[in-house]
Design a protein around this motif. Structure first.
Motif: not given
Ligand code: SF4
Ligand code: SF4
Length: 446
Positions: A290-308
Motif C-alpha cells: 500500500q504505497i498509493e492513496a486514491y483520493l478526491t480533491v474537491s470543493g468550490l475553493g479549489i480551481e480544478n476538482p479531481k480524482n487522483l
C-alpha cells in the motif's frame, strides 16, 4: 431497475435518523483518476494506522526502491510501511500531523528511477485463507473507510466469533467524495477480485455490497459482473448520512443490530471498504504494497476538482498546486469529508494510506453560525442514528460529570457529526463528546 440479474425492490435499505447534506458529488464524479507526478520529498509518518507505531528498518542516507519496506509492524495491531518512490532517506524525525501534533516520520528525497521491490505476485485461485491474510499483512493494508485499522487484524477474528458474512461499504456517504465511486467505475474487475479474496480470507459464503442509490451507474456496472454470482449481491440503500457507518450499514443490509459497546463481528459480520478491497487485489495479484492513496480533491475553493492517484507521503500543498491551487475565497481545508474529516492548517501535512479526500471549502459553502446556548429543541436526539442523547452528553462533559456521561453511552458515539449538522444553535456537540471520551480514557473510567 435490474441489478445482479434481479429486479431490485423499490423499498431500499436504510436506518433510523441521519441527515441529507448537500452532496456536491457532481464536482468530481465523472472525472477519471489522474496520476499525480511524484513529489520531490516524501514524508511517511510511522503511525498511519490504528495501533502501535511502525519501527523504522532504514537509516539516514540509505537508498530505497519503490515498494521497499522502510518500517516494520510492531506488535499485533500495527502495519508495515513501504517506500512509494526510489530515493534516499533524508531523515527520521518529527513532522507535523493533520492534528497539529508532532509525529515521527521517515523523510525520503525522491530520485529518478522506477525500480521496484514489490512482493511476488500470487495466484488468487490457489491461495488459502492464511496465505491471503499473510499477504494483506505484509503489504501493510489498512482500512480505508476512515479508521485505518490494520486489515489483516479484521480478517483474523477471535475463534469464538463465528463470521458468516462480508459487507462491502460502497456508500461513500460523505459529501464531495467520489473516490470509491471512481474505483467501482474504473476498476470493477480488480475490486471484485479483492472482494472475493476478502471472502476467501474470512471463509464466508455470503457477501453484500451496500451502495447508496445516488450511485446507480456503479451499482448497474458491478451488477453486470455479478449476474451469475450466487454468493455476492448488491444491496441498494437510501442516500443518507451516515449510511456508511458500520452499524448503520449492517442494519440497512441485513437487519442485524450491533448492540451498544459491541462490534460487527458480534453479529457475524466483517465490514470492509471499496478502497480496501481494491488494495487487497493489488497486493495479491500485482504484489504491490500500500504505497498509493486514491483520493478526491474537491470543493468550490479549489480551481480544478479531481480524482487522483497519489503516492503516500506527498505533501498536501503539492496536490493542491496540481489542482490549480486554492481560490481567493477558500476558507477551510479538510482532510477526509466535511462531516468527519479533520481541518488542516499546515500544507506540508502528508497524505496517509487511508486519506480519502481533500475538501477545500469556499466561503459560500461554509455557513458561519455563532455558537449559542442549547434551546432544548431535541433535534439532535431525533436524528442520532445510535439513539444517543447528544445534548445531554455534551452538557455532562461541560460539567465534568464523566461517569454519568459514560453511563449515558458516550463511548458508543461514532462522532458522525449528524447531531451538529442538525443543531440550530451550532452547539459543538462532537467537540464536547471527544473531550469527554479522552478524559474518560485518561481517568481510566471505562
Ligand atoms: S451523538 Fe454521536 S453518534 Fe449520535 S449523531 Fe452525534 S456524533 Fe453521531
Ligand atoms: S439540537 Fe442543539 S439546540 Fe437542539 S437540543 Fe440538541 S444541542 Fe440543544
Amino acid at each position: 431497475m435490474e441489478i445482479n440479474g434481479e429486479k431490485i425492490a423499490l423499498k431500499k435499505g436504510s436506518f433510523k435518523g441521519g441527515v441529507h447534506p448537500e452532496e456536491w458529488k457532481y464536482l468530481t464524479e465523472d472525472k477519471a483518476f489522474e496520476i499525480l507526478p511524484k513529489p520531490k520529498e516524501i514524508i511517511l509518518p510511522l503511525t498511519q494506522h490504528l495501533g502501535r507505531q511502525a519501527k523504522p528498518v532504514v537509516k539516514k542516507k540509505d537508498k530505497v526502491k519503490i515498494g521497499q519496506l522502510v518500517a516494520e509492524s510492531d506488535g499485533f495491531i500495527s502495519a508495515p510501511i513501504h517506500s512509494p518512490v526510489c530515493g534516499t532517506i533524508k531523515d527520521i524525525t518529527n513532522t507535523s500531523s493533520a492534528y497539529g501534533i508532532p509525529q515521527k516520520s521517515i523523510i525520503i528525497t525522491a530520485e529518478e528511477g522506477e525500480e521496484n521491490q514489490f512482493l511476488e505476485p500470487l495466484d488468487p485461485s490457489t491461495m488459502s485463507s492464511e496465505e491471503i491474510i499473510e499477504r494483506v499483512k505484509q503489504a501493510g493494508i489498512v482500512g480505508m473507510g476512515g479508521a485505518a485499522f490494520p486489515t489483516y487484524v479484521k480478517l483474523t477474528p477471535p475463534q469464538d466469533k463465528k463470521i458468516d458474512m462480508l459487507i462491502i461499504n460502497a456508500c461513500e456517504c460523505e459529501p464531495y467524495l467520489t473516490r470509491d465511486y471512481r474505483i467501482l467505475m474504473e476498476y470493477p474487475e480488480g475490486f471484485l477480485q479483492g472482494v472475493k479474496l476478502l471472502m476467501k480470507a474470512l471463509k464466508v459464503e455470503k457477501g453484500i455490497i451496500g451502495i447508496e442509490d445516488n450511485k446507480i451507474k456503479a451499482a448497474e456496472l458491478i451488477g453486470k459482473y455479478l449476474k451469475n454470482e450466487k454468493s455476492l449481491k448488491i444491496a441498494l440503500l437510501k442516500t443518507k448520512y451516515p449510511q456508511g457507518a458500520e452499524k448503520m450499514l449492517i442494519y440497512a443490509t441485513t437487519r442485524r443490530q450491533v448492540p451498544p459497546g459491541k462490534l460487527p463481528l458480534d453479529v457475524g459480520v466483517v465490514v470492509q471498504n471499496v478502497g480496501t478491497a481494491f488494495s487487497v487485489y493489488q497486493a495479491v495479484v500485482e504484489g504491490k504494497p500500500q504505497i498509493e492513496a486514491y483520493l478526491t480533491v474537491s470543493g468550490l475553493g479549489i480551481e480544478n476538482p479531481k480524482n487522483l492517484i497519489v503516492k503516500i507521503g506527498t505533501p498536501i500543498k503539492d496536490i493542491l498546486d496540481y489542482c490549480g491551487g486554492i481560490k481567493d475565497d477558500a476558507v477551510k481545508i479538510i482532510v477526509g469529508g466535511p462531516m468527519m474529516g479533520t481541518p488542516i492548517y499546515d500544507l506540508k501535512t502528508p497524505i496517509m494510506k487511508a486519506t480519502s479526500g481533500i475538501v477545500v471549502l469556499s466561503k459560500d459553502e461554509v455557513v458561519e453560525k455563532n455558537i449559542q446556548n442549547c434551546v432544548r429543541c431535541g433535534k439532535c436526539i431525533e436524528i442520532c442514528p445510535l439513539n444517543l442523547l447528544p445534548t445531554k452528553l455534551a452538557r455532562l462533559v461541560q460539567f465534568k460529570r464523566y461517569e454519568e456521561a459514560l453511563k449515558s453511552g458516550i463511548m458508543n458515539c461514532m462522532e458522525c457529526g449528524t447531531c451538529c449538522y442538525n443543531c440550530p444553535s451550532n452547539v459543538p456537540i462532537v467537540h464536547w463528546i471527544r473531550i469527554g471520551k479522552t478524559r474518560i480514557k485518561q481517568l481510566k473510567l471505562s
